[in-house]
Scaffold this motif. Structure first.
Motif, PDB file in Angstrom:
ATOM      1  N   ARG A  84       1.001  -1.111  -0.104  1.00 53.57           N
ATOM      2  CA  ARG A  84       0.088  -0.067  -0.151  1.00 53.57           C
ATOM      3  C   ARG A  84       1.029   1.252  -0.067  1.00 53.57           C
ATOM      4  O   ARG A  84       0.204   2.347  -0.237  1.00 53.57           O
ATOM      5  N   ALA A  85       2.203   0.958   0.273  1.00 53.50           N
ATOM      6  CA  ALA A  85       3.073   2.138   0.411  1.00 53.50           C
ATOM      7  C   ALA A  85       4.428   1.937  -0.377  1.00 53.50           C
ATOM      8  O   ALA A  85       5.378   2.310   0.050  1.00 53.50           O
ATOM      9  N   VAL A  86       4.250   1.389  -1.847  1.00 57.40           N
ATOM     10  CA  VAL A  86       5.402   1.061  -2.601  1.00 57.40           C
ATOM     11  C   VAL A  86       6.103   2.452  -2.632  1.00 57.40           C
ATOM     12  O   VAL A  86       5.429   3.538  -3.008  1.00 57.40           O
ATOM     13  N   TRP A  87       7.322   2.550  -2.664  1.00 52.61           N
ATOM     14  CA  TRP A  87       8.197   3.622  -2.617  1.00 52.61           C
ATOM     15  C   TRP A  87       7.908   4.411  -4.082  1.00 52.61           C
ATOM     16  O   TRP A  87       7.981   3.730  -5.166  1.00 52.61           O
ATOM     17  N   PRO A  88       7.834   5.704  -4.002  1.00 55.50           N
ATOM     18  CA  PRO A  88       7.631   6.542  -5.456  1.00 55.50           C
ATOM     19  C   PRO A  88       8.790   6.162  -6.397  1.00 55.50           C
ATOM     20  O   PRO A  88       8.380   6.072  -7.564  1.00 55.50           O
ATOM     21  N   ASP A  89      10.081   6.009  -5.841  1.00 48.61           N
ATOM     22  CA  ASP A  89      11.243   5.796  -6.830  1.00 48.61           C
ATOM     23  C   ASP A  89      10.960   4.459  -7.553  1.00 48.61           C
ATOM     24  O   ASP A  89      11.562   4.012  -8.446  1.00 48.61           O
ATOM     25  N   MET A  90      10.330   3.183  -6.734  1.00 47.61           N
ATOM     26  CA  MET A  90      10.303   2.081  -7.219  1.00 47.61           C
ATOM     27  C   MET A  90       9.244   2.090  -8.257  1.00 47.61           C
ATOM     28  O   MET A  90       9.325   1.538  -9.434  1.00 47.61           O
ATOM     29  N   ILE A  91       8.353   2.515  -7.957  1.00 48.66           N
ATOM     30  CA  ILE A  91       7.062   2.920  -8.985  1.00 48.66           C
ATOM     31  C   ILE A  91       7.807   3.581 -10.607  1.00 48.66           C
ATOM     32  O   ILE A  91       7.270   3.108 -11.588  1.00 48.66           O
ATOM     33  N   GLU A  92       8.649   4.638 -10.109  1.00 49.87           N
ATOM     34  CA  GLU A  92       8.870   5.376 -11.391  1.00 49.87           C
ATOM     35  C   GLU A  92       9.971   4.426 -12.024  1.00 49.87           C
ATOM     36  O   GLU A  92       9.885   4.422 -13.373  1.00 49.87           O
ATOM     37  N   ALA A  93      10.967   3.644 -11.298  1.00 44.28           N
ATOM     38  CA  ALA A  93      11.710   2.715 -12.017  1.00 44.28           C
ATOM     39  C   ALA A  93      10.913   1.609 -12.891  1.00 44.28           C
ATOM     40  O   ALA A  93      11.537   1.177 -14.004  1.00 44.28           O
ATOM     41  N   LEU A  94       9.989   0.988 -12.333  1.00 45.97           N
ATOM     42  CA  LEU A  94       9.040   0.184 -12.961  1.00 45.97           C
ATOM     43  C   LEU A  94       8.768   0.793 -14.259  1.00 45.97           C
ATOM     44  O   LEU A  94       8.651  -0.032 -15.327  1.00 45.97           O
ATOM     45  N   ARG A  95       8.083   1.885 -14.217  1.00 41.44           N
ATOM     46  CA  ARG A  95       7.402   2.429 -15.372  1.00 41.44           C
ATOM     47  C   ARG A  95       8.446   2.720 -16.579  1.00 41.44           C
ATOM     48  O   ARG A  95       8.301   2.541 -17.657  1.00 41.44           O
ATOM     49  N   LYS A  96       9.688   3.388 -16.125  1.00 40.34           N
ATOM     50  CA  LYS A  96      10.819   3.772 -17.065  1.00 40.34           C
ATOM     51  C   LYS A  96      11.275   2.139 -17.512  1.00 40.34           C
ATOM     52  O   LYS A  96      11.621   2.487 -18.841  1.00 40.34           O
ATOM     53  N   ALA A  97      11.495   1.191 -16.818  1.00 41.83           N
ATOM     54  CA  ALA A  97      11.746  -0.211 -17.222  1.00 41.83           C
ATOM     55  C   ALA A  97      10.821  -0.840 -18.299  1.00 41.83           C
ATOM     56  O   ALA A  97      11.219  -1.931 -18.738  1.00 41.83           O
ATOM     57  N   GLY A  98       9.407  -0.256 -18.182  1.00 45.02           N
ATOM     58  CA  GLY A  98       8.579  -0.935 -19.389  1.00 45.02           C
ATOM     59  C   GLY A  98       7.692  -1.647 -18.542  1.00 45.02           C
ATOM     60  O   GLY A  98       6.868  -2.309 -19.456  1.00 45.02           O
ATOM     61  N   TRP A  99       7.163  -1.575 -17.334  1.00 50.33           N
ATOM     62  CA  TRP A  99       6.452  -2.577 -16.779  1.00 50.33           C
ATOM     63  C   TRP A  99       5.119  -1.593 -16.695  1.00 50.33           C
ATOM     64  O   TRP A  99       5.136  -0.572 -15.773  1.00 50.33           O
ATOM     65  N   GLY A 100       4.265  -1.887 -17.570  1.00 49.59           N
ATOM     66  CA  GLY A 100       2.942  -1.176 -17.519  1.00 49.59           C
ATOM     67  C   GLY A 100       1.609  -2.090 -17.115  1.00 49.59           C
ATOM     68  O   GLY A 100       1.865  -3.248 -17.119  1.00 49.59           O
ATOM     69  N   ASN A 101       0.585  -1.206 -16.588  1.00 47.55           N
ATOM     70  CA  ASN A 101      -0.472  -2.013 -15.978  1.00 47.55           C
ATOM     71  C   ASN A 101      -0.296  -3.216 -15.076  1.00 47.55           C
ATOM     72  O   ASN A 101      -0.819  -4.352 -15.244  1.00 47.55           O
ATOM     73  N   TYR A 102       0.640  -3.038 -14.185  1.00 46.77           N
ATOM     74  CA  TYR A 102       1.230  -3.746 -13.356  1.00 46.77           C
ATOM     75  C   TYR A 102       0.330  -3.914 -12.082  1.00 46.77           C
ATOM     76  O   TYR A 102      -0.018  -3.304 -11.469  1.00 46.77           O
ATOM     77  N   SER A 103      -0.144  -5.175 -12.051  1.00 48.40           N
ATOM     78  CA  SER A 103      -0.764  -5.556 -10.490  1.00 48.40           C
ATOM     79  C   SER A 103      -0.422  -6.895  -9.879  1.00 48.40           C
ATOM     80  O   SER A 103       0.322  -7.682 -10.499  1.00 48.40           O
ATOM     81  N   LEU A 104      -0.552  -6.737  -8.606  1.00 46.38           N
ATOM     82  CA  LEU A 104      -0.070  -8.260  -7.968  1.00 46.38           C
ATOM     83  C   LEU A 104      -1.431  -8.639  -7.167  1.00 46.38           C
ATOM     84  O   LEU A 104      -2.175  -7.618  -6.745  1.00 46.38           O
ATOM     85  N   PHE A 105      -1.669  -9.878  -7.269  1.00 43.39           N
ATOM     86  CA  PHE A 105      -2.824 -10.523  -6.564  1.00 43.39           C
ATOM     87  C   PHE A 105      -2.416 -11.536  -5.528  1.00 43.39           C
ATOM     88  O   PHE A 105      -1.370 -12.281  -5.940  1.00 43.39           O
TER      89      PHE A 105
END
Length: 94
Positions: free
Chosen positions: A14-35
């Motif tokens: 619920r509190a993923v680091w903003p820099d982790m989210i940014e890195a995922l996006r820059k690396a090409g991880w789109g529409n990413y979800s965990l279940f």
């Protein structure tokens, strides 16, 4: 996934680091979800043009190393980002 740590795992995501989210996006991880299921089954879904390339790009980031070190205790063995299994899509409807 360690069943005794499911609630804590949920809370951490619920509190993923903003820099982790940014890195995922820059690396090409789109529409990413965990279940996460109550028995510890964890399923991830993401959209990318090239999964292996996106995974390599993330592996090269410092933030990913830090995040994986933080998440490792939630799992039985190894780094969670190195244990991906991919599935073949056999049906899709828009």
């Amino acid at each position: 996934m360690r069943s005794e740590r499911l609630d804590e795992y949920r809370e951490r995501h619920r509190a993923v680091w903003p820099d982790m989210i940014e890195a995922l996006r820059k690396a090409g991880w789109g529409n990413y979800s965990l279940f996460l299921r109550e028995d510890g089954l964890l399923v991830g879904y993401l959209e990318t043009d090239d999964f292996e390339a996106a995974q390599r790009r993330m592996a090269q980031t410092d933030v990913n190393d830090r995040w994986q070190a933080e998440m490792a205790p939630f799992f039985e063995a190894g780094r969670p980002d190195e244990g991906f299994l991919t599935l073949e899509e056999v049906f899709h409807i828009d």
